[in-house]
Each structure stands twice: as C-alpha cells, then as structure tokens.
Design a protein around this motif. Structure first.
Motif, PDB file in Angstrom:
ATOM      1  N   GLN A   1     -11.832  -0.211 -11.121  1.00  0.00           N
ATOM      2  CA  GLN A   1     -11.172  -0.153  -9.815  1.00  0.00           C
ATOM      3  C   GLN A   1      -9.924   0.719  -9.884  1.00  0.00           C
ATOM      4  O   GLN A   1      -9.628   1.474  -8.957  1.00  0.00           O
ATOM      5  N   ARG A   2      -9.183   0.600 -10.977  1.00  0.00           N
ATOM      6  CA  ARG A   2      -8.001   1.448 -11.146  1.00  0.00           C
ATOM      7  C   ARG A   2      -8.392   2.912 -11.201  1.00  0.00           C
ATOM      8  O   ARG A   2      -7.750   3.770 -10.576  1.00  0.00           O
TER       9      ARG A   2
ATOM     10  N   ILE B   1     -11.435  -4.368 -13.662  1.00  0.00           N
ATOM     11  CA  ILE B   1     -10.144  -3.887 -13.189  1.00  0.00           C
ATOM     12  C   ILE B   1      -9.962  -2.420 -13.545  1.00  0.00           C
ATOM     13  O   ILE B   1      -9.448  -1.636 -12.758  1.00  0.00           O
TER      14      ILE B   1
ATOM     15  N   PHE C   1      -9.179   4.202  -7.799  1.00  0.00           N
ATOM     16  CA  PHE C   1      -7.972   4.481  -7.022  1.00  0.00           C
ATOM     17  C   PHE C   1      -7.405   5.847  -7.396  1.00  0.00           C
ATOM     18  O   PHE C   1      -6.984   6.624  -6.523  1.00  0.00           O
TER      19      PHE C   1
ATOM     20  N   VAL D   1      -6.524   1.406  -1.029  1.00  0.00           N
ATOM     21  CA  VAL D   1      -5.944   0.736  -2.189  1.00  0.00           C
ATOM     22  C   VAL D   1      -6.826  -0.453  -2.574  1.00  0.00           C
ATOM     23  O   VAL D   1      -7.172  -1.263  -1.706  1.00  0.00           O
TER      24      VAL D   1
ATOM     25  N   SER E   1     -10.830 -10.024 -12.449  1.00  0.00           N
ATOM     26  CA  SER E   1      -9.490  -9.658 -12.902  1.00  0.00           C
ATOM     27  C   SER E   1      -9.475  -9.459 -14.410  1.00  0.00           C
ATOM     28  O   SER E   1      -8.449  -9.564 -15.049  1.00  0.00           O
TER      29      SER E   1
ATOM     30  N   LEU F   1       2.523   1.725  -3.428  1.00  0.00           N
ATOM     31  CA  LEU F   1       1.601   2.189  -4.467  1.00  0.00           C
ATOM     32  C   LEU F   1       1.197   3.645  -4.245  1.00  0.00           C
ATOM     33  O   LEU F   1       1.101   4.427  -5.196  1.00  0.00           O
TER      34      LEU F   1
ATOM     35  N   THR G   1      -7.153 -11.233  -5.872  1.00  0.00           N
ATOM     36  CA  THR G   1      -8.184 -11.204  -6.915  1.00  0.00           C
ATOM     37  C   THR G   1      -9.213 -12.314  -6.748  1.00  0.00           C
ATOM     38  O   THR G   1     -10.016 -12.536  -7.652  1.00  0.00           O
TER      39      THR G   1
ATOM     40  N   HIS H   1      -7.099  -5.780  -5.524  1.00  0.00           N
ATOM     41  CA  HIS H   1      -6.483  -6.434  -6.680  1.00  0.00           C
ATOM     42  C   HIS H   1      -5.106  -5.863  -6.975  1.00  0.00           C
ATOM     43  O   HIS H   1      -4.256  -6.543  -7.556  1.00  0.00           O
ATOM     44  N   MET H   2      -4.828  -4.630  -6.545  1.00  0.00           N
ATOM     45  CA  MET H   2      -3.512  -4.041  -6.771  1.00  0.00           C
ATOM     46  C   MET H   2      -2.468  -4.645  -5.845  1.00  0.00           C
ATOM     47  O   MET H   2      -1.265  -4.458  -6.059  1.00  0.00           O
TER      48      MET H   2
ATOM     49  N   CYS I   1       0.833  -1.211   0.000  1.00  0.00           N
ATOM     50  CA  CYS I   1       0.000   0.000   0.000  1.00  0.00           C
ATOM     51  C   CYS I   1       0.864   1.257   0.000  1.00  0.00           C
ATOM     52  O   CYS I   1       0.596   2.206  -0.746  1.00  0.00           O
TER      53      CYS I   1
END
Length: 425
Positions: A316-317, A313, A320, A295, A308, A67, A303, A298-299, A64
């Motif tokens: 979700q990205r 995905i 974030f 976070v 996935s 990232l 998953t 999946h990062m 975390c």
C-alpha cells in the motif's frame, strides 16, 4: 447585492442582513455578513459551509493534505545540467538551484515554500507565485493567495492572471510572469481540488463532528430523568441541582449513588452503545475523503479493514508512492521546467532515493547491489552518504556475471576439452 459601510450608531453593533425593498437581493452591512454571503455557494446538503479552512478541521482532510505535502516539501529538488548524452552534473550555479535549495524569497525557506504551494494545490486547486526578475533570471518567488487570482484565456489563446491586491486594486499578470502549479484540470488552464467534489462528504463529516461534540458535551453518560408527582420545595430543588452538577462533573463521585428526596424517582434514558454507533459512520466519510485524495486509509490510522502487517502495508505504501506522490513530483518538475527554466539542457528532478533515508537497511542493501554490479564506485556511495571520498575509491567492481569476459570464456573452453578427453580414456 450592495456593499454599504456602517456609519453612525450602527458601527457599535453588527446588524443583520436586510432584504432590499426594491430590486430584491441582500443588503450587506457588516464584514461578517459579506463573508457569509461569499461562502454561501459552498454550503453542503448537511448545512455546513465547506471552505478550505473549515475542511482542514476534519481530521481526514488534514491528514491527507499533510501526507501529500510531505513528499514535495522534504525530498531534495535537484537542478541538473546535461553535459552530454550520458553525463549529468549539478547546476549549482543556476538561479533555480538557489530558489529551491537556499531561499525562494526573503521570508520563506524552501521547505516552507514547497509545502505551502502544495497545500494550495490540494485545497484550492491552484498555486501561484510571482516571479521577480533579476539580472541572471528569477531572483525570488512571491506566493500569491489563490483566492485573489483569477486565471483567464483570452481570444488569442494567451493566458493571463488577474491578481487582486489587499487594497482592492487589480493587476493583470502575463503567463510568463507567474509560476503556476495545478494538477487535475477540466479546462486546461486551472486546476480543480478534491474539496470541490468532496463537499458533501466533508460537510457531512463536519456536521457529524459538531453533533457528536454537542451530545458528549451535554453528558451522554449521565442521561436520565427524575420524576415526581409532588412539587419540589426551593431548598430541595437547589440541593438536587447541586448534586446533579457534581455527578455530571465526574471525578471521585463517578459511579457513586445519588440520594433522591421528596418522592423523586430516577428513570434511566441514557444512550446505549447501539445508539452511539452512528459515530462509527464518520469513519466511512473519512475513507471516502482518503479516496478523493489518493491516500491509503491505513496512513490515516484506519486499519480495521486492511492488514497492518508485513507486505500488505508495504504494498500500500508503494502504491501511494507510485500513483499519488509521483503525480505530485511530476507536476512540480514540469511546472519548474516550463515556467522557470529556459535553458534546454537544464532540468529539475526530485531525488527519489531520499525516500529510504530513514531506512538504513534498505539504503545499504541498495548500495551493496550497486557496488556488486559495478553501477556505483565506493566513492559514489560515500558521496550519497555525504561522506568524504577515500583514496582508490573510484574503482568499479566487475559484476559477478562474467559471461562476456574473454579470459573466462577461454578457461571454460579448456575445462570442457579436458572433460571430453577424460571421457574418451
């Protein structure tokens, strides 16, 4: 609690902390005991001391933090100047441009400085840097360890930072002398860190990791007992011990048979898969840690309970970027504008377009749209791609919607008149 240095013969060994006979408390007689005493307030219910350094041993915490640090550390931080209401230009002559694009101090590069400051915010709640004054503004930013800085608000509402140097001397710094970053706050002057409120979750994960290591280190796959009603001879015992150690080491003997003698019987008591399923509970604590830091699981490689593939995905990205990374960018931008830049027409802003630097398909699709609608000229696209301009590349193509074009409107009216005349015939 008193602090006493070791003298004489006590310096050769680390004596244990002793309870004072008068007045109570604990007598500290070694640096190790002092560290333990200072960390005692961070003990979780699982019995683990949860400090920022120890928390990083948990894979989810490290992931975390890594990232969350990547965005501020890798995205270009632009220093812009407002020329007029509609025009902006790079303020490459400003001292802040040199600090965040060249060197913040003598030993760090901008990427290293921003990553370290962001990590301090995530692990300790606050990040501090001493502003070294120069002729044209701040000439360097010297990072201060958050554990050595105490922020206070005085009765006149001014903010001061008490910094303890390595030699123990305390120095009071005024608010205008320090570049201070912090996110979530409960008092308005200092930040809080997820570790403060995730201590039990992180402590549990630390304890489970240590226990799993001990179980596996002792050979969870051997797990059996040898029983006999007779007393083993010394020779048989030595042979048995030697063969057992060979089997524990695995290798070519893995899965082979063990020859038992002197009436020995083997009884299997190994841990079953069901008994080891408790290790999966660690994934739950990792998911909670990911929630504390904002976070997506999946990062972090989790998953199992999320898609996935495809847009799942991608959504979700994007979440974030919108709700976590954007918060970090705003903290940095407002912190720089408030603590470092005095000119009202100069401001700091992260270049968020850099998020698609590694995705050439998405990057060029955006360029095509910008060219098609007259937002960018060809030379502007070349500039963004760090390429040289071309002759005649400063033109802007008209957008495909020509409803506001007078000549096009006249042509449409003529076509309608011709159509009406044909219908009358």
């Amino acid at each position: 609690m008193g602090f006493f240095p070791r003298t004489g013969s006590t310096a050769a060994s680390a004596p244990r902390a002793a309870t004072q006979s008068a007045g109570g408390g604990t007598l500290i007689v070694s640096p190790e005991q002092l560290e333990e005493a200072l960390r005692s307030g961070n003990i979780s219910a699982a019995g683990e001391a949860v400090t920022p350094e120890r928390a990083l041993r948990v894979a989810a915490v490290y992931g975390c933090v890594r990232l969350r640090c990547t965005g501020p550390a890798t995205l270009p931080l632009d220093i812009k100047r407002r020329v007029d209401e509609r025009t902006r230009a790079d303020a490459s002559d400003h001292f802040a441009y040199r600090l965040f694009r060249r060197r913040p101090n003598q030993w760090q590069k901008p990427h290293q400085f921003k990553r370290m400051m962001q990590a301090h915010v995530l692990l300790r709640g606050n990040a501090y840097a001493l502003k070294v004054p120069g002729v044209r503004g701040t000439q360097a930013l010297i990072p201060l360890h958050p554990g050595r800085v105490q922020t206070k608000q005085l009765d006149d509402l001014s903010i001061v930072h008490d910094w303890t140097r390595k030699d123990g001397k305390k120095i009071r710094l005024r608010q205008e002398e320090v570049f201070h970053l912090f996110g979530l706050t409960l008092d308005g002057i200092t930040g809080v860190t997820p570790i403060t409120y995730a201590r039990e979750t992180i402590g549990t994960s630390l304890a489970m990791g240590q226990y799993a290591g001990k179980v596996l280190g002792r050979g969870a796959r051997v797990s059996g007992s040898l029983q006999t009603d007779n007393q083993l001879s010394e020779t048989a015992y030595d042979r048995l011990k030697e063969s057992t150690e060979e089997f524990r080491a695995g290798g070519d003997r893995e899965g082979d048979f063990m020859i038992l003698e002197e009436g020995l019987k083997y009884e299997r008591i190994s841990l079953s898969l069901a008994d080891l399923e408790w290790i999966d509970a660690q994934k739950l604590s990792w998911a909670e840690i990911a929630m504390f830091y904002g976070v997506p699981p999946h990062m972090l490689g989790m998953t199992e309970k999320s898609t996935s593939w495809g847009t799942g995905i991608e959504e979700q990205r994007q979440g974030f970027l919108d709700f976590t990374a954007e918060d970090d960018f705003t903290m940095w931008e407002e912190g720089i504008n408030a603590d470092l830049i005095a000119e009202p027409d100069v401001y700091a802003r992260f270049n968020r377009r850099a998020f698609v630097r590694g995705n050439i398909k998405a990057r060029w699709a955006a360029y095509v749209n910008a060219l098609q609608w007259g937002v960018y000229s060809p030379n502007k696209v070349l500039e963004l791609e760090d390429e040289n301009p071309r002759e005649g590349g400063d033109i802007f193509y008209p957008p495909p919607n020509t409803a506001g074009d007078a000549s096009a409107q006249s042509k449409d009216d003529d076509d309608e008149d011709d159509a009406a005349a044909n219908r009358q015939r």
